[in-house]
Design a protein around this motif. Sequence first.
Motif: not given
Length: 59
Positions: A8-10, A12-20, A43-47, A49-54
Motif C-alpha cells: 500500500p505505501s508504494v 500511495r507514493d506512485l499515485k502522489d508522484e504521478s499524473t492521473l 497501470v496500478l491494479v489495487e485490491d 487493502n491498497g496493495g496490488g501490482a504495478v
Amino acid sequence: MHIFDADPSVVRDLKDESTLILEKSFEHFSITALRHPTMGKLVLVEDRNGGGAVVETEH
C-alpha cells in the motif's frame, strides 16, 4: 513491460508522484492509469487493502 508487486505505501507514493490518466473501480479491485515523471506510463491494479501490482508499460 514489467509487472511487480506493490504494498500500500508504494501504491500511495506512485499515485502522489504521478499524473492521473484514468481510473476505474470494481467490487474487489480498482485499476488506475498514471504517468510517472521517471517511470513513464503505469497501470496500478489495487485490491481493497491498497496493495496490488504495478504494470510499467514504458521505461
